[in-house]
Design a protein around this motif. Structure first.
Motif, PDB file in Angstrom:
ATOM      1  N   GLU A  33     -17.422 -17.784  34.663  1.00  0.00           N
ATOM      2  CA  GLU A  33     -16.845 -17.368  33.370  1.00  0.00           C
ATOM      3  C   GLU A  33     -16.600 -18.582  32.471  1.00  0.00           C
ATOM      4  O   GLU A  33     -16.895 -18.550  31.277  1.00  0.00           O
ATOM      5  CB  GLU A  33     -15.527 -16.603  33.605  1.00  0.00           C
ATOM      6  CG  GLU A  33     -15.764 -15.178  34.073  1.00  0.00           C
ATOM      7  CD  GLU A  33     -14.492 -14.473  34.530  1.00  0.00           C
ATOM      8  OE1 GLU A  33     -14.571 -13.255  34.760  1.00  0.00           O
ATOM      9  OE2 GLU A  33     -13.434 -15.142  34.690  1.00  0.00           O
ATOM     10  N   ILE A  34     -16.080 -19.641  33.066  1.00  0.00           N
ATOM     11  CA  ILE A  34     -15.839 -20.872  32.289  1.00  0.00           C
ATOM     12  C   ILE A  34     -17.178 -21.441  31.819  1.00  0.00           C
ATOM     13  O   ILE A  34     -17.347 -21.820  30.654  1.00  0.00           O
ATOM     14  CB  ILE A  34     -15.067 -21.912  33.145  1.00  0.00           C
ATOM     15  CG1 ILE A  34     -13.684 -21.379  33.521  1.00  0.00           C
ATOM     16  CG2 ILE A  34     -14.954 -23.240  32.401  1.00  0.00           C
ATOM     17  CD1 ILE A  34     -12.988 -22.174  34.618  1.00  0.00           C
ATOM     18  N   LEU A  35     -18.138 -21.477  32.739  1.00  0.00           N
ATOM     19  CA  LEU A  35     -19.469 -22.003  32.420  1.00  0.00           C
ATOM     20  C   LEU A  35     -20.147 -21.178  31.327  1.00  0.00           C
ATOM     21  O   LEU A  35     -20.774 -21.738  30.420  1.00  0.00           O
ATOM     22  CB  LEU A  35     -20.310 -22.017  33.706  1.00  0.00           C
ATOM     23  CG  LEU A  35     -21.723 -22.554  33.635  1.00  0.00           C
ATOM     24  CD1 LEU A  35     -21.778 -23.957  33.043  1.00  0.00           C
ATOM     25  CD2 LEU A  35     -22.354 -22.551  35.038  1.00  0.00           C
ATOM     26  N   THR A  36     -19.987 -19.861  31.387  1.00  0.00           N
ATOM     27  CA  THR A  36     -20.570 -18.984  30.366  1.00  0.00           C
ATOM     28  C   THR A  36     -20.021 -19.336  28.983  1.00  0.00           C
ATOM     29  O   THR A  36     -20.785 -19.496  28.032  1.00  0.00           O
ATOM     30  CB  THR A  36     -20.262 -17.501  30.693  1.00  0.00           C
ATOM     31  OG1 THR A  36     -20.881 -17.183  31.932  1.00  0.00           O
ATOM     32  CG2 THR A  36     -20.803 -16.571  29.619  1.00  0.00           C
ATOM     33  N   ASP A  37     -18.706 -19.489  28.885  1.00  0.00           N
ATOM     34  CA  ASP A  37     -18.090 -19.852  27.594  1.00  0.00           C
ATOM     35  C   ASP A  37     -18.649 -21.163  27.064  1.00  0.00           C
ATOM     36  O   ASP A  37     -18.983 -21.277  25.892  1.00  0.00           O
ATOM     37  CB  ASP A  37     -16.565 -20.006  27.755  1.00  0.00           C
ATOM     38  CG  ASP A  37     -15.871 -18.664  27.885  1.00  0.00           C
ATOM     39  OD1 ASP A  37     -16.523 -17.634  27.595  1.00  0.00           O
ATOM     40  OD2 ASP A  37     -14.693 -18.647  28.269  1.00  0.00           O
ATOM     41  N   ARG A  38     -18.748 -22.147  27.951  1.00  0.00           N
ATOM     42  CA  ARG A  38     -19.186 -23.483  27.507  1.00  0.00           C
ATOM     43  C   ARG A  38     -20.658 -23.490  27.128  1.00  0.00           C
ATOM     44  O   ARG A  38     -21.057 -24.174  26.189  1.00  0.00           O
ATOM     45  CB  ARG A  38     -18.881 -24.524  28.586  1.00  0.00           C
ATOM     46  CG  ARG A  38     -17.383 -24.601  28.775  1.00  0.00           C
ATOM     47  CD  ARG A  38     -16.887 -25.745  29.614  1.00  0.00           C
ATOM     48  NE  ARG A  38     -15.424 -25.611  29.682  1.00  0.00           N
ATOM     49  CZ  ARG A  38     -14.616 -26.404  30.331  1.00  0.00           C
ATOM     50  NH1 ARG A  38     -15.106 -27.433  30.995  1.00  0.00           N
ATOM     51  NH2 ARG A  38     -13.317 -26.207  30.329  1.00  0.00           N
ATOM     52  N   LEU A  39     -21.468 -22.733  27.860  1.00  0.00           N
ATOM     53  CA  LEU A  39     -22.901 -22.645  27.524  1.00  0.00           C
ATOM     54  C   LEU A  39     -23.090 -21.950  26.183  1.00  0.00           C
ATOM     55  O   LEU A  39     -23.903 -22.374  25.358  1.00  0.00           O
ATOM     56  CB  LEU A  39     -23.661 -21.894  28.628  1.00  0.00           C
ATOM     57  CG  LEU A  39     -23.934 -22.680  29.906  1.00  0.00           C
ATOM     58  CD1 LEU A  39     -24.375 -21.739  31.026  1.00  0.00           C
ATOM     59  CD2 LEU A  39     -24.996 -23.754  29.682  1.00  0.00           C
ATOM     60  N   LYS A  40     -22.316 -20.888  25.958  1.00  0.00           N
ATOM     61  CA  LYS A  40     -22.421 -20.167  24.682  1.00  0.00           C
ATOM     62  C   LYS A  40     -21.986 -21.056  23.531  1.00  0.00           C
ATOM     63  O   LYS A  40     -22.624 -21.059  22.478  1.00  0.00           O
ATOM     64  CB  LYS A  40     -21.600 -18.870  24.723  1.00  0.00           C
ATOM     65  CG  LYS A  40     -22.298 -17.790  25.546  1.00  0.00           C
ATOM     66  CD  LYS A  40     -21.544 -16.472  25.508  1.00  0.00           C
ATOM     67  CE  LYS A  40     -22.346 -15.385  26.207  1.00  0.00           C
ATOM     68  NZ  LYS A  40     -21.540 -14.184  26.459  1.00  0.00           N
ATOM     69  N   GLN A  41     -20.910 -21.819  23.740  1.00  0.00           N
ATOM     70  CA  GLN A  41     -20.456 -22.767  22.708  1.00  0.00           C
ATOM     71  C   GLN A  41     -21.540 -23.793  22.392  1.00  0.00           C
ATOM     72  O   GLN A  41     -21.654 -24.253  21.265  1.00  0.00           O
ATOM     73  CB  GLN A  41     -19.199 -23.515  23.174  1.00  0.00           C
ATOM     74  CG  GLN A  41     -17.912 -22.731  22.967  1.00  0.00           C
ATOM     75  CD  GLN A  41     -16.740 -23.341  23.729  1.00  0.00           C
ATOM     76  OE1 GLN A  41     -16.773 -24.521  24.082  1.00  0.00           O
ATOM     77  NE2 GLN A  41     -15.727 -22.541  23.994  1.00  0.00           N
ATOM     78  N   ALA A 160     -17.554 -26.112  36.742  1.00  0.00           N
ATOM     79  CA  ALA A 160     -18.301 -25.561  35.596  1.00  0.00           C
ATOM     80  C   ALA A 160     -18.897 -26.693  34.768  1.00  0.00           C
ATOM     81  O   ALA A 160     -20.049 -26.621  34.337  1.00  0.00           O
ATOM     82  CB  ALA A 160     -17.376 -24.690  34.746  1.00  0.00           C
ATOM     83  N   ASP A 161     -18.115 -27.755  34.565  1.00  0.00           N
ATOM     84  CA  ASP A 161     -18.573 -28.893  33.774  1.00  0.00           C
ATOM     85  C   ASP A 161     -19.762 -29.608  34.407  1.00  0.00           C
ATOM     86  O   ASP A 161     -20.706 -29.990  33.718  1.00  0.00           O
ATOM     87  CB  ASP A 161     -17.439 -29.917  33.610  1.00  0.00           C
ATOM     88  CG  ASP A 161     -16.875 -29.866  32.221  1.00  0.00           C
ATOM     89  OD1 ASP A 161     -17.575 -29.356  31.320  1.00  0.00           O
ATOM     90  OD2 ASP A 161     -15.737 -30.330  32.044  1.00  0.00           O
ATOM     91  N   GLY A 162     -19.709 -29.784  35.716  1.00  0.00           N
ATOM     92  CA  GLY A 162     -20.816 -30.432  36.423  1.00  0.00           C
ATOM     93  C   GLY A 162     -22.104 -29.640  36.290  1.00  0.00           C
ATOM     94  O   GLY A 162     -23.177 -30.199  36.024  1.00  0.00           O
ATOM     95  N   ILE A 163     -21.991 -28.322  36.448  1.00  0.00           N
ATOM     96  CA  ILE A 163     -23.188 -27.465  36.330  1.00  0.00           C
ATOM     97  C   ILE A 163     -23.688 -27.481  34.883  1.00  0.00           C
ATOM     98  O   ILE A 163     -24.896 -27.585  34.636  1.00  0.00           O
ATOM     99  CB  ILE A 163     -22.892 -26.030  36.823  1.00  0.00           C
ATOM    100  CG1 ILE A 163     -22.454 -26.047  38.292  1.00  0.00           C
ATOM    101  CG2 ILE A 163     -24.129 -25.141  36.657  1.00  0.00           C
ATOM    102  CD1 ILE A 163     -21.897 -24.722  38.816  1.00  0.00           C
ATOM    103  N   LEU A 164     -22.762 -27.432  33.927  1.00  0.00           N
ATOM    104  CA  LEU A 164     -23.130 -27.483  32.503  1.00  0.00           C
ATOM    105  C   LEU A 164     -23.908 -28.761  32.171  1.00  0.00           C
ATOM    106  O   LEU A 164     -24.978 -28.709  31.548  1.00  0.00           O
ATOM    107  CB  LEU A 164     -21.856 -27.423  31.641  1.00  0.00           C
ATOM    108  CG  LEU A 164     -22.038 -27.674  30.146  1.00  0.00           C
ATOM    109  CD1 LEU A 164     -22.780 -26.512  29.487  1.00  0.00           C
ATOM    110  CD2 LEU A 164     -20.691 -27.884  29.454  1.00  0.00           C
TER     111      LEU A 164
END
Ligand SMILES: [Zn+2]
Length: 172
Positions: A33-41, A160-164
């Motif tokens: 969920e965190i990763l989804t938000d950051r990818l969309k941003q 999430a940040d590492g994957i992003l």
């Protein structure tokens, strides 16, 4: 660029469960969920999917999605609580999958500071074999290791940040 995120396990399958009752499916969902938000941003199109009944739902949804990359997020677990570290799995014949795995692994090590278990080929995993896009399965950390369990519970944004960053690195 369309990214298909699969939060590991789900429905009545909790995945691994820690001694404190922390469930892998909940950790994977939180990270995704965190990763989804950051990818969309960051301007990417994202599909977030967590299975409800069976893991073949995941590959069916991915096959229909037209995604450019597929990432399944999990936690590792072992009978000995000292087992630790990050590993990223890919399908043996996929050069792009291997490169995506290496990018994500490298960045997860930077953001978490955890032990490097390396990138590993896995022929037997349905989500790597039956998906069309370059695919990886990330074993973020060990839910069976007390220190890593704490990180998975309290610092999901670190994973999430590492994957992003790994995804961005792969794309550029
Ligand atoms: Zn799992």
């Amino acid at each position: 660029m369309k990214i298909f995120l699969n939060a590991g396990h789900g429905g009545c399958d909790p995945g691994a469960v820690s001694k404190n009752g922390l469930k892998e499916k909940d950790v994977a969902k939180r990270i995704c969920e965190i990763l989804t938000d950051r990818l969309k941003q960051a301007g990417y199109s994202v599909i977030l999917f967590q299975e409800q009944n069976s893991f073949t739902e995941i590959s069916k949804a991915e096959n229909k999605s037209g995604a450019d990359i597929f990432i399944s997020v999990h936690c590792n677990s072992f009978s000995s609580s000292s087992a630790n570290g990050v590993e990223t799995l890919y399908y043996p014949t996929s050069a792009k999958g291997k490169r995506l795995a290496e990018c994500i692994q490298t960045w997860l090590l930077k953001t978490t500071g955890l032990f490097n278990r390396g990138c590993k080929m896995r022929r037997d995993l349905h989500v790597l074999r039956a998906t069309k896009a370059p695919a990886v399965l990330v074993e973020t950390a060990f839910i069976s290791n007390p220190e890593e369990e704490k990180l998975l519970r309290d610092k999901p944004e670190m994973f999430a940040d590492g994957i992003l960053q790994g995804i961005k690195n792969y794309i550029n």
